[in-house]
Design a protein around this motif. Structure first.
Motif, PDB file in Angstrom:
ATOM      1  N   ALA A 148      50.537  31.972  43.963  1.00  0.00           N
ATOM      2  CA  ALA A 148      49.594  30.889  44.234  1.00  0.00           C
ATOM      3  C   ALA A 148      48.205  31.408  43.880  1.00  0.00           C
ATOM      4  CB  ALA A 148      49.660  30.474  45.695  1.00  0.00           C
ATOM      5  N   ALA A 149      47.378  30.539  43.282  1.00  0.00           N
ATOM      6  CA  ALA A 149      46.073  31.010  42.811  1.00  0.00           C
ATOM      7  C   ALA A 149      45.052  29.893  42.733  1.00  0.00           C
ATOM      8  CB  ALA A 149      46.229  31.640  41.423  1.00  0.00           C
ATOM      9  N   GLU A 171      51.465  30.465  33.362  1.00  0.00           N
ATOM     10  CA  GLU A 171      51.639  29.026  33.167  1.00  0.00           C
ATOM     11  C   GLU A 171      51.576  28.341  34.532  1.00  0.00           C
ATOM     12  OE1 GLU A 171      55.386  26.219  31.749  1.00  0.00           O
ATOM     13  OE2 GLU A 171      55.548  28.398  31.627  1.00  0.00           O
ATOM     14  N   VAL A 172      50.645  27.389  34.679  1.00  0.00           N
ATOM     15  CA  VAL A 172      50.558  26.632  35.928  1.00  0.00           C
ATOM     16  C   VAL A 172      51.736  25.656  35.944  1.00  0.00           C
ATOM     17  CG1 VAL A 172      49.172  25.033  37.316  1.00  0.00           C
ATOM     18  CG2 VAL A 172      48.049  26.870  36.024  1.00  0.00           C
ATOM     19  N   LEU A 229      44.760  24.036  44.296  1.00  0.00           N
ATOM     20  CA  LEU A 229      45.639  25.173  44.521  1.00  0.00           C
ATOM     21  C   LEU A 229      46.692  25.125  43.429  1.00  0.00           C
ATOM     22  CD1 LEU A 229      47.086  27.425  46.156  1.00  0.00           C
ATOM     23  CD2 LEU A 229      48.060  25.617  47.576  1.00  0.00           C
ATOM     24  N   GLY A 230      46.818  26.207  42.680  1.00  0.00           N
ATOM     25  CA  GLY A 230      47.794  26.243  41.597  1.00  0.00           C
ATOM     26  C   GLY A 230      48.960  27.161  41.919  1.00  0.00           C
ATOM     27  N   LEU A 231      50.146  26.753  41.497  1.00  0.00           N
ATOM     28  CA  LEU A 231      51.319  27.617  41.543  1.00  0.00           C
ATOM     29  C   LEU A 231      51.562  28.054  40.104  1.00  0.00           C
ATOM     30  CD1 LEU A 231      53.574  28.889  43.243  1.00  0.00           C
ATOM     31  CD2 LEU A 231      54.976  26.876  42.692  1.00  0.00           C
ATOM     32  N   VAL A 232      51.500  29.355  39.882  1.00  0.00           N
ATOM     33  CA  VAL A 232      51.513  29.892  38.519  1.00  0.00           C
ATOM     34  C   VAL A 232      52.766  30.732  38.306  1.00  0.00           C
ATOM     35  CG1 VAL A 232      50.207  31.268  36.848  1.00  0.00           C
ATOM     36  CG2 VAL A 232      48.988  29.952  38.588  1.00  0.00           C
TER      37      VAL A 232
END
Length: 190
Positions: free
Chosen positions: A8-9, A181-182, A161-164
């Motif tokens: 998560a980023a 890659e998101v 909030l991105g899950l990468v």
């Protein structure tokens, strides 16, 4: 059963990354810079929680819980600021602004993954950092941190909030880097 290597980023916007790229470029000319593994610009992010290899069957629950964590956290101001290092192994750019909210989001992302069934290590004190370079051994990173310590990037609003997914290199090509890659992103706030 297949799995994905995930984290998560919060990702900086392009103009903020442009500024940082301009400040980092001259550092590649410093003595010893060729011995560091510089992170490609596409890999610049503030990791909130490293999830490791996540089984596909856990993804629906993980998505639901991360979405909830994002909605419970209001957007916050941020900027890339200063620099630091983890021993002689990693050189990074720091953050300034809503770092308390960034830390809260990191705790929430960690808890969301754990509650979704992802085996997580104990949550440690979170140091907001964007990794710029790594060393295989104990390098003297002082010249790099000194050169970037006064960096003050533009202010921006962290709003998602991105899950990468981290796609590790498989070709054995020297210097090849992971591709990021998101796979999902959720807006912060309601």
């Amino acid at each position: 059963m297949s799995s994905q290597r995930l984290f998560a980023a919060v990702l900086p916007p392009e103009p903020a990354a442009d500024e940082l790229a301009g400040a980092v470029a001259p550092l590649h000319e410093l003595p010893g810079a060729v011995n560091l593994r510089w992170t490609a610009r596409a890999g610049w992010h503030y990791t909130l929680a490293f999830l490791g290899n996540v089984d596909e069957e856990l993804l629906p629950g993980l998505y639901t819980r991360l979405e909830r964590a994002a909605h419970r956290t209001e957007p916050f101001p941020l900027r890339i600021h200063g620099s630091g290092r983890f021993d002689g192994r990693a050189f990074w750019a720091g953050a300034e602004g809503g770092t308390d909210t960034l830390r809260l989001l990191a705790r929430r992302a960690h808890a969301a993954a754990r509650k979704a069934g992802v085996p997580m290590e104990e949550h440690r004190h979170y140091t907001p950092h964007l990794t710029l370079a790594r060393s295989r051994d104990q390098a003297d990173l002082t010249p790099y941190t000194a050169a970037l310590e006064g960096f003050e990037g533009m202010r921006w609003e962290a709003g998602e909030l991105g899950l990468v997914r981290s796609n590790l290199p498989v070709g054995g090509v020297p210097g090849e880097q992971p591709r990021y890659e998101v796979v999902q992103a959720w807006p912060l706030g309601r």
